[in-house]
Design a protein around this motif. Structure first.
Motif, mmCIF file in Angstrom:
data_model
loop_
_atom_site.group_PDB
_atom_site.id
_atom_site.type_symbol
_atom_site.label_atom_id
_atom_site.label_comp_id
_atom_site.label_asym_id
_atom_site.label_seq_id
_atom_site.Cartn_x
_atom_site.Cartn_y
_atom_site.Cartn_z
ATOM 1 N N THR A 53 0.825 -1.206 0.000
ATOM 2 C CA THR A 53 0.000 0.000 0.000
ATOM 3 C C THR A 53 0.859 1.256 0.000
ATOM 4 O OG1 THR A 53 -1.915 1.013 1.089
ATOM 5 C CG2 THR A 53 -0.196 0.180 2.533
ATOM 6 N N SER A 54 0.223 2.358 -0.317
ATOM 7 C CA SER A 54 0.891 3.660 -0.222
ATOM 8 C C SER A 54 0.666 4.228 1.179
ATOM 9 C CB SER A 54 0.301 4.624 -1.251
ATOM 10 O OG SER A 54 -1.029 4.948 -0.905
ATOM 11 N N PHE A 55 1.402 5.263 1.508
ATOM 12 C CA PHE A 55 1.241 5.900 2.817
ATOM 13 C C PHE A 55 -0.182 6.439 2.982
ATOM 14 C CE2 PHE A 55 1.407 9.618 5.626
ATOM 15 C CZ PHE A 55 1.864 9.011 6.795
ATOM 16 N N THR A 56 -0.677 7.103 1.956
ATOM 17 C CA THR A 56 -2.017 7.688 2.034
ATOM 18 C C THR A 56 -3.077 6.609 2.247
ATOM 19 O OG1 THR A 56 -1.331 9.530 0.648
ATOM 20 C CG2 THR A 56 -3.692 9.137 0.828
ATOM 21 N N ALA A 57 -2.986 5.532 1.489
ATOM 22 C CA ALA A 57 -3.959 4.439 1.641
ATOM 23 C C ALA A 57 -3.839 3.795 3.018
ATOM 24 C CB ALA A 57 -3.766 3.406 0.544
ATOM 25 N N TYR A 58 -2.627 3.640 3.516
ATOM 26 C CA TYR A 58 -2.382 3.078 4.843
ATOM 27 C C TYR A 58 -3.066 3.928 5.915
ATOM 28 C CZ TYR A 58 0.509 2.375 9.077
ATOM 29 O OH TYR A 58 0.953 2.184 10.364
ATOM 30 N N VAL A 59 -2.853 5.225 5.858
ATOM 31 C CA VAL A 59 -3.457 6.136 6.833
ATOM 32 C C VAL A 59 -4.983 6.117 6.711
ATOM 33 C CG1 VAL A 59 -3.687 8.572 7.502
ATOM 34 C CG2 VAL A 59 -1.426 7.600 7.057
ATOM 35 N N ASN A 60 -5.485 6.163 5.489
ATOM 36 C CA ASN A 60 -6.935 6.151 5.298
ATOM 37 C C ASN A 60 -7.553 4.851 5.792
ATOM 38 O OD1 ASN A 60 -7.081 8.744 4.308
ATOM 39 N ND2 ASN A 60 -6.914 8.101 2.181
ATOM 40 N N ASP A 61 -6.882 3.724 5.610
ATOM 41 C CA ASP A 61 -7.396 2.449 6.123
ATOM 42 C C ASP A 61 -7.485 2.467 7.645
ATOM 43 O OD1 ASP A 61 -7.729 1.396 3.599
ATOM 44 O OD2 ASP A 61 -5.907 0.170 3.664
ATOM 45 N N LEU A 62 -6.467 3.027 8.294
ATOM 46 C CA LEU A 62 -6.497 3.132 9.755
ATOM 47 C C LEU A 62 -7.655 4.024 10.205
ATOM 48 C CD1 LEU A 62 -2.674 3.487 10.471
ATOM 49 C CD2 LEU A 62 -4.121 1.514 11.027
ATOM 50 N N ARG A 63 -7.865 5.093 9.487
ATOM 51 C CA ARG A 63 -8.965 6.002 9.824
ATOM 52 C C ARG A 63 -10.319 5.316 9.648
ATOM 53 N NH1 ARG A 63 -6.238 11.213 6.811
ATOM 54 N NH2 ARG A 63 -4.958 11.868 8.593
#
Length: 115
Positions: A53-63
């Motif tokens: 995953t990308s950083f943005t997708a990683y953060v959005n998944d956590l959110r």
């Protein structure tokens, strides 16, 4: 001297996840990498290689993971939840939620409360 790769990205990310770094709407890969004594290139490469995953997708998944129990309770509006979990706009929250879950946050909330 070059920034060296941290010995254990997995452990560091687990620590930051426990601290819920992703609730900050202004979280950036550069900031997190610097806090991990690394740089954005290493962190990005790790996420792509180890997590796919990308950083943005990683953060959005956590959110989204943070948002789902709040939606299931049904005590807060989706617009309020969006900001509570770190999204900087309700539109982005709704769009990403629908992409990942196949329904809107409201539809998810209603479905979970009926179950």
């Amino acid at each position: 001297m070059r920034n060296s790769k941290p010995k254990n990205f997995a452990a560091l990310l687990k620590k930051y996840e426990a601290e819920k770094f992703y609730l900050n709407p202004d979280v950036y890969i550069e900031t997190l990498a610097r806090d991990m004594n690394s740089n954005r290139t290493y962190l990005s490469a790790y996420l792509h290689k180890e997590r796919g995953t990308s950083f943005t997708a990683y953060v959005n998944d956590l959110r989204l993971q943070e948002a789902m129990p709040l939606l299931e309770k049904g005590t807060k509006r989706a617009s309020e939840i969006a900001f509570l979990v770190g999204f900087s706009s309700e539109y982005t929250f709704r769009r990403i939620f629908k992409e990942k879950m196949g329904c809107t946050p409201r539809e998810y909330s209603l479905k979970m409360r009926k179950a």
